[in-house]
Design a protein around this motif. Structure first.
Motif, PDB file in Angstrom:
ATOM      1  N   GLY A  28       1.283  -0.939   0.257  1.00 45.43           N
ATOM      2  CA  GLY A  28       0.146  -0.314   0.141  1.00 45.43           C
ATOM      3  C   GLY A  28       0.881   0.991   0.378  1.00 45.43           C
ATOM      4  O   GLY A  28       1.928   1.359   0.554  1.00 45.43           O
ATOM      5  N   ALA A  29       0.424   1.908  -0.757  1.00 38.12           N
ATOM      6  CA  ALA A  29       1.213   3.257  -0.454  1.00 38.12           C
ATOM      7  C   ALA A  29       2.530   3.504  -0.828  1.00 38.12           C
ATOM      8  O   ALA A  29       3.611   3.989  -0.261  1.00 38.12           O
ATOM      9  CB  ALA A  29       0.514   4.263  -0.298  1.00 38.12           C
ATOM     10  N   GLY A  30       3.245   2.215  -2.070  1.00 43.67           N
ATOM     11  CA  GLY A  30       4.551   2.317  -2.106  1.00 43.67           C
ATOM     12  C   GLY A  30       5.408   1.213  -0.479  1.00 43.67           C
ATOM     13  O   GLY A  30       6.730   0.694  -1.193  1.00 43.67           O
ATOM     14  N   TRP A 138       1.292   5.438  -6.054  1.00 40.21           N
ATOM     15  CA  TRP A 138       1.108   6.566  -4.597  1.00 40.21           C
ATOM     16  C   TRP A 138       2.443   6.483  -4.229  1.00 40.21           C
ATOM     17  O   TRP A 138       3.204   5.674  -3.594  1.00 40.21           O
ATOM     18  CB  TRP A 138       0.029   5.520  -3.839  1.00 40.21           C
ATOM     19  N   LEU A 139       2.713   7.711  -3.290  1.00 42.41           N
ATOM     20  CA  LEU A 139       4.056   8.206  -2.904  1.00 42.41           C
ATOM     21  C   LEU A 139       3.623   7.780  -1.832  1.00 42.41           C
ATOM     22  O   LEU A 139       1.893   7.659  -1.101  1.00 42.41           O
ATOM     23  CB  LEU A 139       4.221   9.024  -3.260  1.00 42.41           C
ATOM     24  N   ALA A 208       9.346   0.502   1.558  1.00 38.73           N
ATOM     25  CA  ALA A 208       8.653   1.762   2.356  1.00 38.73           C
ATOM     26  C   ALA A 208       8.509   2.993   1.121  1.00 38.73           C
ATOM     27  O   ALA A 208       8.781   4.466   2.027  1.00 38.73           O
ATOM     28  CB  ALA A 208       9.151   1.979   3.826  1.00 38.73           C
ATOM     29  N   GLY A 209       8.564   2.760  -0.286  1.00 38.66           N
ATOM     30  CA  GLY A 209       8.738   3.524  -0.634  1.00 38.66           C
ATOM     31  C   GLY A 209      10.203   4.281  -1.562  1.00 38.66           C
ATOM     32  O   GLY A 209      10.932   5.826  -1.894  1.00 38.66           O
ATOM     33  N   SER A 210      11.378   4.137  -0.959  1.00 43.24           N
ATOM     34  CA  SER A 210      12.166   4.342  -1.570  1.00 43.24           C
ATOM     35  C   SER A 210      12.995   4.097  -2.585  1.00 43.24           C
ATOM     36  O   SER A 210      14.113   4.483  -2.857  1.00 43.24           O
ATOM     37  CB  SER A 210      13.498   3.913  -0.158  1.00 43.24           C
TER      38      SER A 210
END
Length: 378
Positions: A28-30, A138-139, A208-210
């Protein structure tokens, strides 16, 4: 912000399939929430649930809903984002936020909530044919979006991976290794970089989106042939640090050969989805004229594959990524439509994790706008 709109569409028949999935995921959200796919036993089930197809003349926010080529899910809000691959020729370059409510664990409706017009580096709307937007995520924290453009190799226009604010404004580009940039000789022939219409259709976030992971739809021009009836195509998967753009690794992903009767220019990696630190789901599809579209979901991993970062051209001796077929849409429907986006979705009533797949209608040229729902369970 456009007014919310509720749609009800007919569902296709329910069917089931047991597959060998090395593990389950929750994204979710990256951000990734799962353990190692490769270690999961016994293998989970992958079951087809149902699909909904949108009306062909649907309009929302002042333009036709079409060309949906990428999709992502935000676990915290329960909302989806989908991007249109309209090149600014059927309205503004845009994405949508939407809901896909379930009824007894099945897709029943699509509710479009907002249309977001994306803007170029000068903060102006994209001029026609300057962007071919294909994938969106999503970011973290819904702080905005990261999305891709395939570019247009025949005129040496490079693709990009770009971050946008929640209102669609330009934030920054994630730098790409130079060998992905299309280059032409003096006669206009492509000699290196992404092939025309076979660039970055596929992108996902992890850690975690990194980290941003993207894979070319087919091989770079200098790396080997495009997919054909006779063989696979060695696409490149690249892992980038989202903040710095540092190249964290590149790997060879073998794209399936073109099936009998299929179109080479419509065969390739349509999307990638993070499942673990080094594991992904990939979506491959093909168009077969007169029959429709085929679609398959694979599990793949960089573990054990050669890192080819810093290598301008492949030699053919590199160890590619392993891949394993998880689900074949041909087992449940003769035509999956032009599937191009995949995301982890909400938990289903039975506790299984869902996958949501979106199909691109190509603005009436081929296919329909369809959302497919699958479940992944132990």
């Amino acid at each position: 912000m456009a007014t919310a709109q509720l749609l009800t569409a007919g569902a296709v028949a329910l069917a089931g399939l047991t597959g060998l999935l090395p593990g389950t995921g929750s994204l979710g959200a990256g951000s990734v929430e799962v353990g190692s796919l490769a270690s999961a036993t016994p293998p989970p089930r992958v079951d087809y649930v149902n699909a909904i197809t949108l009306p062909t003349d649907l309009e929302f926010g002042g333009s036709r809903v079409g060309g949906l080529s990428g999709i992502d899910y935000d676990r915290a809000s329960g909302e989806f984002v989908a991007i249109s691959d309209n090149r600014g020729e059927q309205g503004p370059v845009r994405l949508y936020t939407l809901g896909l409510p379930l009824d007894n664990g099945r897709l029943a409706t699509a509710r479009f909530d907002e249309v977001v017009h994306l803007r170029d580096t000068d903060d102006a709307p994209y001029a026609p044919r300057t962007a071919d937007t294909e994938s969106v995520r999503w970011l973290p924290g819904r702080a905005g979006y990261v999305y891709t453009s395939e570019g247009e190799a025949k005129v040496a226009r490079p693709g990009f991976i770009r971050e946008a604010s929640p209102d669609g404004g330009f934030v920054r580009d994630v730098p790409l290794p130079d060998h992905f940039t299309p280059r032409l000789d003096r006669d206009g022939a492509l000699v290196s970089g992404i092939r025309d219409n076979l660039g970055f259709e596929a992108m996902t976030l992890s850690h975690a989106g990194s980290r941003v992971t993207a894979v070319s739809e087919n091989a770079l021009a200098q790396d080997g042939p495009a997919a054909s009836l006779d063989g696979t195509s060695p696409s490149r998967l690249v892992i980038l640090d989202r903040a710095s753009g540092a190249d964290l690794g590149e790997y060879v992903y073998p794209v399936d050969p073109v099936p009998a009767g299929g179109l080479a220019q419509a065969t390739g990696v349509a999307e990638i989805l993070a499942a673990d630190d080094d594991s992904y789901l990939t979506l491959e599809r093909t168009m077969i004229p007169g029959q429709g579209f085929t679609g398959k979901i694979y599990w793949t991993t960089t573990d054990g594959a050669d890192d080819v970062s810093g290598t301008p051209a492949l030699t053919g001796s590199e160890r590619p990524m392993r891949k394993e077929l998880l689900f074949d849409f041909g087992t449940v429907t003769p035509d999956s439509d032009c599937i191009e986006g995949i995301t982890w979705g909400p938990r289903l009533p039975d506790g299984s994790r869902s996958l949501v797949v979106v199909a691109d209608d190509n603005f009436g040229l081929a296919g329909r706008t369809t959302f497919h729902l699958l479940s992944v369970s132990r």
